[in-house]
Each structure stands twice: as C-alpha cells, then as structure tokens.
Design a protein around this motif. Structure first.
Motif, mmCIF file in Angstrom:
data_model
loop_
_atom_site.group_PDB
_atom_site.id
_atom_site.type_symbol
_atom_site.label_atom_id
_atom_site.label_comp_id
_atom_site.label_asym_id
_atom_site.label_seq_id
_atom_site.Cartn_x
_atom_site.Cartn_y
_atom_site.Cartn_z
ATOM 1 N N ILE A 29 -43.821 -53.320 58.927
ATOM 2 C CA ILE A 29 -44.968 -53.492 58.027
ATOM 3 C C ILE A 29 -44.515 -53.925 56.642
ATOM 4 O O ILE A 29 -45.059 -54.869 56.060
ATOM 5 C CB ILE A 29 -45.782 -52.189 57.958
ATOM 6 C CG1 ILE A 29 -46.430 -51.916 59.314
ATOM 7 C CG2 ILE A 29 -46.846 -52.273 56.862
ATOM 8 C CD1 ILE A 29 -47.086 -50.562 59.424
ATOM 9 N N THR A 30 -43.498 -53.268 56.091
ATOM 10 C CA THR A 30 -43.043 -53.629 54.746
ATOM 11 C C THR A 30 -42.354 -54.989 54.728
ATOM 12 O O THR A 30 -42.333 -55.658 53.690
ATOM 13 C CB THR A 30 -42.102 -52.555 54.187
ATOM 14 O OG1 THR A 30 -41.023 -52.311 55.119
ATOM 15 C CG2 THR A 30 -42.856 -51.252 53.957
ATOM 16 N N ASP A 31 -41.799 -55.409 55.856
ATOM 17 C CA ASP A 31 -41.233 -56.758 55.923
ATOM 18 C C ASP A 31 -42.333 -57.812 55.890
ATOM 19 O O ASP A 31 -42.126 -58.933 55.410
ATOM 20 C CB ASP A 31 -40.405 -56.938 57.207
ATOM 21 C CG ASP A 31 -39.054 -56.262 57.130
ATOM 22 O OD1 ASP A 31 -38.660 -55.848 56.026
ATOM 23 O OD2 ASP A 31 -38.384 -56.147 58.182
ATOM 24 N N ALA A 32 -43.493 -57.449 56.429
ATOM 25 C CA ALA A 32 -44.600 -58.406 56.504
ATOM 26 C C ALA A 32 -45.430 -58.433 55.230
ATOM 27 O O ALA A 32 -45.956 -59.470 54.847
ATOM 28 C CB ALA A 32 -45.496 -58.066 57.696
ATOM 29 N N CYS A 33 -45.568 -57.293 54.578
ATOM 30 C CA CYS A 33 -46.378 -57.252 53.359
ATOM 31 C C CYS A 33 -45.802 -56.192 52.418
ATOM 32 O O CYS A 33 -45.328 -55.145 52.864
ATOM 33 C CB CYS A 33 -47.839 -56.954 53.677
ATOM 34 S SG CYS A 33 -48.128 -55.619 54.861
ATOM 35 N N ALA A 34 -45.841 -56.503 51.119
ATOM 36 C CA ALA A 34 -45.335 -55.562 50.127
ATOM 37 C C ALA A 34 -46.128 -54.260 50.187
ATOM 38 O O ALA A 34 -47.286 -54.234 50.610
ATOM 39 C CB ALA A 34 -45.446 -56.172 48.731
ATOM 40 N N GLU A 35 -45.482 -53.164 49.746
ATOM 41 C CA GLU A 35 -46.119 -51.846 49.866
ATOM 42 C C GLU A 35 -47.469 -51.797 49.167
ATOM 43 O O GLU A 35 -48.398 -51.157 49.641
ATOM 44 C CB GLU A 35 -45.196 -50.769 49.307
ATOM 45 C CG GLU A 35 -45.747 -49.350 49.507
ATOM 46 C CD GLU A 35 -44.747 -48.270 49.150
ATOM 47 O OE1 GLU A 35 -45.173 -47.126 48.953
ATOM 48 O OE2 GLU A 35 -43.538 -48.583 49.068
ATOM 49 N N ASP A 36 -47.585 -52.521 48.027
ATOM 50 C CA ASP A 36 -48.858 -52.484 47.315
ATOM 51 C C ASP A 36 -49.909 -53.381 47.958
ATOM 52 O O ASP A 36 -51.050 -53.463 47.487
ATOM 53 C CB ASP A 36 -48.667 -52.863 45.848
ATOM 54 C CG ASP A 36 -48.101 -54.261 45.668
ATOM 55 O OD1 ASP A 36 -47.690 -54.877 46.675
ATOM 56 O OD2 ASP A 36 -48.071 -54.738 44.522
ATOM 57 N N GLU A 37 -49.538 -54.071 49.055
ATOM 58 C CA GLU A 37 -50.480 -54.914 49.777
ATOM 59 C C GLU A 37 -50.829 -54.337 51.147
ATOM 60 O O GLU A 37 -51.521 -54.975 51.934
ATOM 61 C CB GLU A 37 -49.918 -56.320 49.947
ATOM 62 C CG GLU A 37 -49.712 -57.061 48.631
ATOM 63 C CD GLU A 37 -49.117 -58.436 48.845
ATOM 64 O OE1 GLU A 37 -48.581 -58.675 49.950
ATOM 65 O OE2 GLU A 37 -49.182 -59.264 47.917
ATOM 66 N N VAL A 38 -50.331 -53.130 51.439
ATOM 67 C CA VAL A 38 -50.609 -52.491 52.720
ATOM 68 C C VAL A 38 -51.956 -51.778 52.655
ATOM 69 O O VAL A 38 -52.203 -50.972 51.753
ATOM 70 C CB VAL A 38 -49.504 -51.474 53.085
ATOM 71 C CG1 VAL A 38 -49.861 -50.745 54.382
ATOM 72 C CG2 VAL A 38 -48.164 -52.184 53.235
ATOM 73 N N LEU A 39 -52.837 -52.100 53.609
ATOM 74 C CA LEU A 39 -54.132 -51.440 53.709
ATOM 75 C C LEU A 39 -54.129 -50.562 54.954
ATOM 76 O O LEU A 39 -53.705 -51.008 56.025
ATOM 77 C CB LEU A 39 -55.253 -52.468 53.798
ATOM 78 C CG LEU A 39 -55.345 -53.481 52.653
ATOM 79 C CD1 LEU A 39 -56.466 -54.475 52.929
ATOM 80 C CD2 LEU A 39 -55.566 -52.782 51.321
#
Length: 306
Positions: free
Chosen positions: A178-188
């Motif tokens: 998940i963090t490889d795909a989207c930055a932590e502040d972009e995780v919903l």
C-alpha cells in the motif's frame, strides 16, 4: 487521435460507463458509427471502407477484405441480410455489457457465434441470424443496468479509519504494498460490518483528473487482516450475485473517452479471482439517445461455486 486508431469517440468522461436512461432500442447500422475501425468491421463487415475514411489505408483495406471473406458468398449483396448481420453481431457483443453477470450469458453467446460461423451459404446465415436476434433481443431490451450497490459485504455505511492505524494492523507485506502504491497521507481506509464479519477497504486518494485508483479489500475480523482482493482498476462495486457464500465484485477502469475496462471477480473459497473481463466501447447512440456499448473480451478463469 490518429484516424486509423479511432473513427469517433464522444462519450462522457466518467469513471464508470454511462448507463442507459431511456427505453432501450435495438439500433440500426446507421446509428452505430463510432468506435475503433476493428469494431466497425466486427459489427458491419460489409461496410464501405472508403465511406469510413480509409480509402487510402492499405491495412484497413486488408482488414475489410478479410472481414468480407469470412462471410458466405453473396452476403454483402443482400441489403436486408447485411442489416440482419449487424443486428445479430451487435446483440452478441452488446448484451454482455448490459448485465452484471456476463459469465452466465457467455455459453449462449459462444453457441450462437459458432452456429453462425458454421454457415456456408446465405440461407443458413439468415436462419442463424434470426435465431440469435430472437434469443438475445429480450435479454438486451429487458436489462436495466445500473451501477451495482449490493449489500453482501456491508450492512451499513463504511466508517472512516485513520490510515496510520490501518497500516500498523496489516501484515508487513500488505502494508508495504500500500505505501509503495500511495504515500501514507494519501491512504484512504474505511471499515464496515456485514454477514461475513468485519471488512477493511483501503485505496489511494485520487487527484487532478485521475479516475482510477488502486484498492485493497481485507477481512478485518482476522489478525492481521486477511487480504482477499487487490486491483488497480477501481472503482469497486459489490454485486447481488454470490459464489461460495461471498458476493461477486466488479471494477470499472476508464481507459479513454468512450472506453472502459470492466472486470468481474468471484470468491474461490480463499480469495477473489478474476473470472470475466471486457473492454466496454462506445459505438453510437440509439434512437432514444442511449449510448450503444459493445463488450470485447470474455472468460478469464473458472471458479467452482458450491
């Protein structure tokens, strides 16, 4: 866009296809004038390639010749048969796009296509085209397609969950994906409860004109949450149909103006597997202004439902 790639594309730029709103009609060949050249020749193999704007295109000329050669002799000289051929081929390719369980219809589609393909003369062709139109017209006209909103996973609205807490709960490989795909502040992340326990939905936030985002589904009633599904082809929809006591899923990814890619998933007892997929392509509008879409694709794998 190069004219040898697209003839015309004029559908709304939505994240999911535009579902028909008015009374659906079986179109005439004159109403299906958009889409790729290959799609035009699929639906109208007798079409005048020059009238389509490809008079000087050698590759297009060869494709058109091959499309005509596959037909029984004399087909393209019979105007009524040419129109009947369009209607049958349209129904064969458009009906799967009108239902949310296309794998159910696929065996029937294959049988009709094979019967048509075996014809060596125009009498046989006319007979099999009539049969195809009679079988598929009620299905196409009777379908009332809408974006699925099945409740098989959640019995209530999902609740937002802080991303940092979710990532801390997940197994290291899931958290890293998940963090490889989207930055932590972009995780919903959201959670919900349903007939099969607690569920966790995770996706990357979309920005700008982005219409597709990676998504993951976890069974949150286990520790760590069990990954069951991941896709780059959102948005995700839950269907009313089920397999092995779990609801079927589908995704719709926007490919371009006038084209979407739809995928269907069924639970095999351990995880979700893609069983059917197709490209949904806009090819025109019927007399009531409804978009005409054809489905180009088919079965990907088989899942036994018990």
């Amino acid at each position: 866009m190069k004219r040898d790639i697209m003839l015309l594309a004029c559908a709304l730029a939505l994240a999911v296809p535009a579902w028909a709103q008015g009374k659906r009609l079986i179109p005439s060949s004159e109403q299906a004038t958009a889409g790729y050249l290959s799609s035009q020749l699929l639906l109208k193999p007798c079409a005048d390639i020059g009238a389509l704007g490809f008079a000087d295109d050698e590759n297009a000329q060869r494709s058109a010749a091959a499309a005509r050669k596959a037909l029984p002799a004399g087909t393209c000289a019979n105007a009524a048969l040419v129109e009947k051929l369009f209607k049958a081929r349209f129904l064969l390719n458009a009906t799967p796009a009108m239902i949310n369980d296309p794998w159910r219809l696929d065996p029937q589609i294959v049988r009709q296509e094979q019967a048509i393909g075996r014809c060596q003369d125009t009498q046989c062709l006319a007979r099999e085209l009539d049969r195809t139109i009679a079988v598929l017209s009620p299905v196409y006209l009777g379908a009332r397609q809408q974006w699925p909103r099945g409740k098989g996973l959640c019995t209530g609205e999902p609740a937002e969950t802080p991303a940092n807490k979710v990532l801390a709960l997940l197994a290291p490989d899931s958290s890293k994906a998940i963090t490889d795909a989207c930055a932590e502040d972009e995780v919903l992340a959201t959670t919900c409860r349903g007939p099969h326990g607690k569920w966790l939905f995770v996706s990357c936030a979309m920005s700008g004109n982005q219409v597709n985002a990676q998504q993951w589904l976890f069974r949150a009633s286990k520790t760590p949450p069990e990954p069951l599904f991941a896709t780059e082809e959102g948005p995700l929809a839950v269907l009313e149909t089920t397999c092995n006591s779990m609801p079927d899923l589908m995704t719709s990814a926007r490919v371009s103006v006038g084209e979407h890619f739809l995928s269907y998933y069924r639970y095999d007892g351990k995880t979700y597997r893609q069983v059917y997929s197709y490209s949904s392509e806009f090819v025109g509008t019927d007399a009531n202004g409804n978009d005409l879409m054809i489905a180009l694709g088919g079965v990907d794998s088989q899942v036994v439902c018990r």
